[in-house]
Design a protein around this motif. Sequence first.
Motif, mmCIF file in Angstrom:
data_model
loop_
_atom_site.group_PDB
_atom_site.id
_atom_site.type_symbol
_atom_site.label_atom_id
_atom_site.label_comp_id
_atom_site.label_asym_id
_atom_site.label_seq_id
_atom_site.Cartn_x
_atom_site.Cartn_y
_atom_site.Cartn_z
ATOM 1 N N GLY A 107 0.759 -1.240 0.000
ATOM 2 C CA GLY A 107 0.000 0.000 0.000
ATOM 3 C C GLY A 107 0.790 1.291 0.000
ATOM 4 N N LYS A 141 -2.870 1.741 2.109
ATOM 5 C CA LYS A 141 -3.980 1.515 1.178
ATOM 6 C C LYS A 141 -3.484 0.910 -0.121
ATOM 7 C CE LYS A 141 -8.474 2.098 0.494
ATOM 8 N NZ LYS A 141 -8.689 1.406 -0.791
ATOM 9 N N GLU A 148 -8.336 0.613 -4.121
ATOM 10 C CA GLU A 148 -8.385 2.069 -4.283
ATOM 11 C C GLU A 148 -8.836 2.449 -5.691
ATOM 12 O OE1 GLU A 148 -7.472 5.989 -2.488
ATOM 13 O OE2 GLU A 148 -8.146 4.007 -1.857
ATOM 14 N N LYS A 160 -12.736 7.858 3.162
ATOM 15 C CA LYS A 160 -11.481 7.231 3.577
ATOM 16 C C LYS A 160 -11.453 7.038 5.098
ATOM 17 C CE LYS A 160 -8.134 6.981 1.243
ATOM 18 N NZ LYS A 160 -7.789 5.939 0.288
ATOM 19 N N CYS A 215 -12.234 -0.914 0.339
ATOM 20 C CA CYS A 215 -11.005 -1.540 0.822
ATOM 21 C C CYS A 215 -11.147 -3.055 0.748
ATOM 22 C CB CYS A 215 -10.682 -1.110 2.252
ATOM 23 S SG CYS A 215 -8.925 -1.300 2.662
ATOM 24 N N ASN A 257 -8.386 -4.558 5.083
ATOM 25 C CA ASN A 257 -8.667 -3.201 5.590
ATOM 26 C C ASN A 257 -7.633 -2.788 6.646
ATOM 27 O OD1 ASN A 257 -10.079 -0.758 5.905
ATOM 28 N ND2 ASN A 257 -11.323 -1.578 7.563
#
Length: 280
Positions: free
Chosen positions: A70, A145, A150, A204, A269, A273
């Motif tokens: 991420g 993330k 995304e 978010k 997500c 997560n």
Amino acid sequence: MRSIQVEKVRDAVRDMCIEANYSLSPDMRCVFEKACQEEKSPLGRQILNQLSENLEIAKKDEIPICQDTGMAVVFLEVGQEVHFEGGSLEEAVQEGICLGYTEGYLRKSVVGDPVLRVNTGDNTPGVLYYEIVPGDRVTIQVAPKGFGSENMSRVFMLKPADGLEGVKNAILTAVKDAGPNACPPMVVGVGVGGTFEKCALMAKKALLRTTGEHSEIEWVSNLEKEVLQELNQTGIGPGGLGGTTTVLAVHVNTYPTHIAGLPVAVNICCHVNRHAKREL
């Protein structure tokens, strides 16, 4: 006035980058175990059990849950009675990200220019958000993330006349369009209201809520439950291969907006997560 050395922030961010990438947060583990027990499809249960085994191996062997470790998103709630010493707060956060991804042997996925696309080599810069709050404490949340999920996220600039049904349809559309690409079962963060960028930020932050906890606003809580039920009836299922567990949780945040607009953002997500939290 309370003084905090920025190196403490740096060290906390470093540790959280590693922690979030190595092990599932307690709230996510709880809903994931529940999904394993309640999934009705034999193939869906098999996939969830395989994912669960992967999570256990990652935690035990201290290796990443996923190869996509991420882009680090960091939220800082800074008490207005806090004074930082020892250097730049922002530089400390970025250094913490660098150290976490280097010392934790996490994949570096950040490119320094969105078009030229040369890797920065240390997963910096991360994305930072600051909020000034009352008190003398600092709360840090780190959310690495991944971009499989995304990339499936959406912003809808609805008309006021679209109303609650329009909001619901926007969420359903985003998740159905994402399908298997967001590595289901998913957690869905939603922002309703504000402006174009405000609703995206709310979506978010909604991913950071303790998984499965519902809004205190009645209509929002009802929407979360209704959408969760409908999405789990789509049949997308674990890994996108069918089943009754497509979404683990739906979290909706709201904010006042303009009389002429109804912005809605859906930030999706994947099943892990990733997030971690510290208070200094």
